[in-house]
Each structure stands twice: as structure tokens, then as C-alpha cells.
Design a protein around this motif. Structure first.
Motif, PDB file in Angstrom:
ATOM      1  N   SER A  16     -10.918 -10.444   0.511  1.00  0.00           N
ATOM      2  CA  SER A  16     -12.158 -10.094   1.217  1.00  0.00           C
ATOM      3  C   SER A  16     -12.057 -10.276   2.718  1.00  0.00           C
ATOM      4  N   GLY A  17     -11.006  -9.775   3.307  1.00  0.00           N
ATOM      5  CA  GLY A  17     -10.875  -9.783   4.756  1.00  0.00           C
ATOM      6  C   GLY A  17     -10.185 -11.001   5.322  1.00  0.00           C
ATOM      7  N   ASN A  18      -9.796 -11.919   4.491  1.00  0.00           N
ATOM      8  CA  ASN A  18      -9.153 -13.117   5.017  1.00  0.00           C
ATOM      9  C   ASN A  18      -7.646 -12.998   5.175  1.00  0.00           C
ATOM     10  N   THR A  19      -7.132 -11.821   4.979  1.00  0.00           N
ATOM     11  CA  THR A  19      -5.721 -11.570   5.265  1.00  0.00           C
ATOM     12  C   THR A  19      -5.633 -10.345   6.165  1.00  0.00           C
ATOM     13  N   PRO A  20      -4.596 -10.258   6.998  1.00  0.00           N
ATOM     14  CA  PRO A  20      -4.464  -9.092   7.892  1.00  0.00           C
ATOM     15  C   PRO A  20      -4.344  -7.797   7.103  1.00  0.00           C
ATOM     16  N   LEU A  21      -4.724  -6.706   7.737  1.00  0.00           N
ATOM     17  CA  LEU A  21      -4.588  -5.400   7.103  1.00  0.00           C
ATOM     18  C   LEU A  21      -3.120  -5.066   6.842  1.00  0.00           C
ATOM     19  N   VAL A  22      -2.871  -4.545   5.644  1.00  0.00           N
ATOM     20  CA  VAL A  22      -1.571  -3.983   5.300  1.00  0.00           C
ATOM     21  C   VAL A  22      -1.762  -2.473   5.225  1.00  0.00           C
ATOM     22  N   PHE A  23      -0.904  -1.742   5.909  1.00  0.00           N
ATOM     23  CA  PHE A  23      -1.038  -0.297   6.007  1.00  0.00           C
ATOM     24  C   PHE A  23      -0.049   0.438   5.111  1.00  0.00           C
ATOM     25  N   GLY A  24      -0.476   1.616   4.660  1.00  0.00           N
ATOM     26  CA  GLY A  24       0.469   2.552   4.082  1.00  0.00           C
ATOM     27  C   GLY A  24       1.267   3.212   5.189  1.00  0.00           C
ATOM     28  N   LYS A  25       2.227   4.048   4.794  1.00  0.00           N
ATOM     29  CA  LYS A  25       3.108   4.655   5.778  1.00  0.00           C
ATOM     30  C   LYS A  25       2.503   5.880   6.465  1.00  0.00           C
ATOM     31  N   VAL A  53       0.865  -1.176   0.000  1.00  0.00           N
ATOM     32  CA  VAL A  53       0.000   0.000   0.000  1.00  0.00           C
ATOM     33  C   VAL A  53       0.902   1.227   0.000  1.00  0.00           C
ATOM     34  N   THR A  54       0.636   2.148  -0.916  1.00  0.00           N
ATOM     35  CA  THR A  54       1.467   3.338  -1.051  1.00  0.00           C
ATOM     36  C   THR A  54       0.645   4.592  -0.800  1.00  0.00           C
ATOM     37  N   GLN A  55       1.066   5.358   0.173  1.00  0.00           N
ATOM     38  CA  GLN A  55       0.485   6.687   0.380  1.00  0.00           C
ATOM     39  C   GLN A  55       1.501   7.676  -0.156  1.00  0.00           C
ATOM     40  N   LEU A  56       1.093   8.399  -1.175  1.00  0.00           N
ATOM     41  CA  LEU A  56       2.038   9.144  -1.987  1.00  0.00           C
ATOM     42  C   LEU A  56       2.579  10.382  -1.298  1.00  0.00           C
ATOM     43  N   ASP A  57       1.896  10.891  -0.308  1.00  0.00           N
ATOM     44  CA  ASP A  57       2.336  12.099   0.367  1.00  0.00           C
ATOM     45  C   ASP A  57       2.537  11.819   1.845  1.00  0.00           C
ATOM     46  N   SER A  58       3.719  12.103   2.360  1.00  0.00           N
ATOM     47  CA  SER A  58       3.948  11.871   3.786  1.00  0.00           C
ATOM     48  C   SER A  58       3.392  13.024   4.633  1.00  0.00           C
ATOM     49  N   GLN A  59       3.379  14.226   4.049  1.00  0.00           N
ATOM     50  CA  GLN A  59       2.847  15.380   4.769  1.00  0.00           C
ATOM     51  C   GLN A  59       2.034  16.235   3.802  1.00  0.00           C
ATOM     52  N   VAL A  60       0.889  16.707   4.278  1.00  0.00           N
ATOM     53  CA  VAL A  60       0.045  17.583   3.475  1.00  0.00           C
ATOM     54  C   VAL A  60      -0.384  18.759   4.339  1.00  0.00           C
ATOM     55  N   PRO A  61       0.149  19.958   4.067  1.00  0.00           N
ATOM     56  CA  PRO A  61      -0.344  21.157   4.747  1.00  0.00           C
ATOM     57  C   PRO A  61      -1.463  21.783   3.914  1.00  0.00           C
ATOM     58  N   VAL A  62      -2.492  22.248   4.590  1.00  0.00           N
ATOM     59  CA  VAL A  62      -3.618  22.848   3.875  1.00  0.00           C
ATOM     60  C   VAL A  62      -4.249  23.904   4.768  1.00  0.00           C
ATOM     61  N   PHE A  63      -4.749  24.972   4.153  1.00  0.00           N
ATOM     62  CA  PHE A  63      -5.400  26.012   4.923  1.00  0.00           C
ATOM     63  C   PHE A  63      -6.814  25.596   5.318  1.00  0.00           C
ATOM     64  N   GLU A  64      -7.227  26.113   6.448  1.00  0.00           N
ATOM     65  CA  GLU A  64      -8.578  25.837   6.946  1.00  0.00           C
ATOM     66  C   GLU A  64      -9.620  26.244   5.902  1.00  0.00           C
ATOM     67  N   GLU A  65     -10.637  25.414   5.750  1.00  0.00           N
ATOM     68  CA  GLU A  65     -11.753  25.561   4.821  1.00  0.00           C
ATOM     69  C   GLU A  65     -11.377  25.252   3.371  1.00  0.00           C
ATOM     70  N   TYR A 125      -3.252  10.095   8.882  1.00  0.00           N
ATOM     71  CA  TYR A 125      -4.250   9.291   8.188  1.00  0.00           C
ATOM     72  C   TYR A 125      -3.565   8.088   7.544  1.00  0.00           C
ATOM     73  N   PHE A 126      -4.163   6.934   7.749  1.00  0.00           N
ATOM     74  CA  PHE A 126      -3.599   5.696   7.232  1.00  0.00           C
ATOM     75  C   PHE A 126      -4.586   5.003   6.301  1.00  0.00           C
ATOM     76  N   CYS A 127      -4.078   4.617   5.153  1.00  0.00           N
ATOM     77  CA  CYS A 127      -4.827   3.770   4.231  1.00  0.00           C
ATOM     78  C   CYS A 127      -4.452   2.323   4.530  1.00  0.00           C
ATOM     79  N   ALA A 128      -5.428   1.428   4.513  1.00  0.00           N
ATOM     80  CA  ALA A 128      -5.156   0.025   4.819  1.00  0.00           C
ATOM     81  C   ALA A 128      -5.962  -0.863   3.877  1.00  0.00           C
TER      82      ALA A 128
END
Lengths: 113, 114
Positions: free
Chosen positions: B97-106, B4-16, B89-92
Motif C-alpha cells: 500500500s505505497g510503503n515500497t518504491p514503485l517498480v516499473f515495467g519495461k 512487473v511485466t509489460q508483455l508488449d514492447s511495441q504496439v502499432p495501431v491505426f487511428e480511431e 506507457y509504463f505500468c508501475a
């Protein structure tokens, strides 16, 4: 909140000593997991259990062992702690036949000095 | 091995402002997809999940995600963020169909700026 309790919540131990972390659940879920969380690595699976006395290795199992003698308890043992095992450890439970998600404990912060 | 790949390690964003956190995984065979959020010094809380059916999934706190099988992606979006959304925030993914443990992004650290 799902009934998962990890103990201890914090521990400092010396290199070379054995350490056991406990995960206790009150949900009667079939699957239990141990993950470790490290900066830049996300959560990585150490070991998991799919029933009493049924366990399997995960991605980072070296240096760790587990036991599950009853449904509600899943123990993680570091036989001889090393500094590389300093981490936050999370227990999770799931039962895909009843709930389509995994529930996580609050974590155990382990420091090996 | 599945990944599992999460492409951005940090995301800064302004409120709203809107935000998108990206997640790709290695294979779309019978996947269950999840987004979890972790607030400081806490465990992981489920934001939303995709098991089957509609590819657009709505979760808690105004978040939504879209399953794209051809792109093997499951990006998380929110149209207007609040200071309280600051968290990791983690993507997993669970294959078969659920028969293997969750693999997480970084993980992606979302920082909302006032």
C-alpha cells in the motif's frame, strides 16, 4: 505541476570523473527517489530516501551514492563515472499520506565519454 | 523480488482503433497500481491509478484500466486512439500500500498510425 527541479538537465562528462546530480522539491514530500531510464529496461530504482539522512539502496545502486541533508534536496553522486552510467536520470517524490501518486522531474540526460 | 511485466514492447495501431496495453505483476498483496505516460523528451505523467475499491479505473485522455486480482493484471485500454496518444506507457506497482518504491515495467511504445 509538482515542484520538482532537476539540475543539470544535460551533462557530458569523461570516464573516471565524479558527477553530482541534484533534485530539488518545493512540495515538502517525505520520499524522494532516483531512477535511471535505459532503452529496453524501463525505469530502475537506484536509491531512495524516506527522510532527512535516511536512505536505502535500490535495484541498481552499485557505483552510486546519495545524500539528503534537508527535506528539499536529494543528491545523486557517481563517484567515478563509467560509460555504463550513460542514461537518463529521473528524480521522483511522493508522500503517500498526502498524495497517492509519485511525481517525476523532467530528467537529466548524462553522457559519459 | 517483486516484478512487473509489460508483455508488449511495441504496439502499432491505426487511428480511431481500440488498444489494450498489458501489464502483469508478481503478487497481489496490498498493491497500488499505476499507469504513467511519457511523451518524447519529457518526464512521466500519471494516467490513472488503482488504490482500492472499484476494479475499473478511469484516467485522463479517455484511458481506463481494470484491476484483476486473480490474474494479477492491470491492463490499460482506450476505445479509440488518436495520433496524440503516440508515446511510451509504463505500468508501475507499489507493494504494501505505497510503503515500497514503485517498480516499473519495461514500457510499451504505442505508435498510432494515421
Amino acid at each position: 505541476d509538482a515542484g520538482i527541479t532537476q539540475s543539470p538537465r544535460h551533462k557530458v562528462t569523461e570516464t573516471g570523473t565524479p558527477v553530482t546530480l541534484r533534485c530539488h522539491q518545493t512540495e515538502n514530500h517525505r520520499y524522494m527517489y532516483w531512477y535511471r531510464q535505459d532503452p529496453g529496461h524501463g525505469l530502475r530504482l537506484i536509491h531512495y530516501s524516506y527522510g532527512v539522512k535516511d536512505t536505502d539502496k535500490g535495484e541498481v545502486s552499485d557505483g552510486y551514492s546519495v545524500s539528503r541533508s534537508k527535506t528539499e534536496d536529494f543528491l545523486l553522486t557517481l563517484e567515478s563515472a563509467t560509460s555504463s552510467q550513460t542514461s537518463v536520470y529521473f528524480c521522483a517524490i511522493s508522500d503517500w499520506d498526502r498524495n497517492t501518486e509519485a511525481f517525476f522531474g523532467q530528467g537529466t540526460r548524462l553522457t559519459v565519454v | 523480488a517483486q516484478s512487473v511485466t509489460q508483455l508488449d514492447s511495441q504496439v502499432p495501431v491505426f487511428e480511431e482503433a481500440p488498444v489494450e496495453l498489458r501489464c502483469n505483476y508478481s503478487s497481489s498483496v496490498s498493491v497500488y497500481l499505476f499507469w504513467y505516460v511519457q511523451y518524447p523528451n519529457q518526464g512521466l505523467q500519471l494516467l490513472l491509478k488503482y488504490l482500492s475499491g472499484s476494479t475499473l479505473v478511469k484516467g485522463i485522455n479517455g484511458f481506463e484500466a481494470e484491476f484483476n486480482k486473480s490474474q494479477t493484471s492491470f491492463h490499460l485500454r482506450k476505445p479509440s486512439v488518436h495520433i496524440s496518444d503516440t508515446a511510451e506507457y509504463f505500468c508501475a506497482v507499489s507493494w504494501n500500500s505505497g510503503n515500497t518504491p514503485l517498480v516499473f515495467g519495461k514500457g510499451t511504445r504505442l505508435s498510432v498510425i494515421a
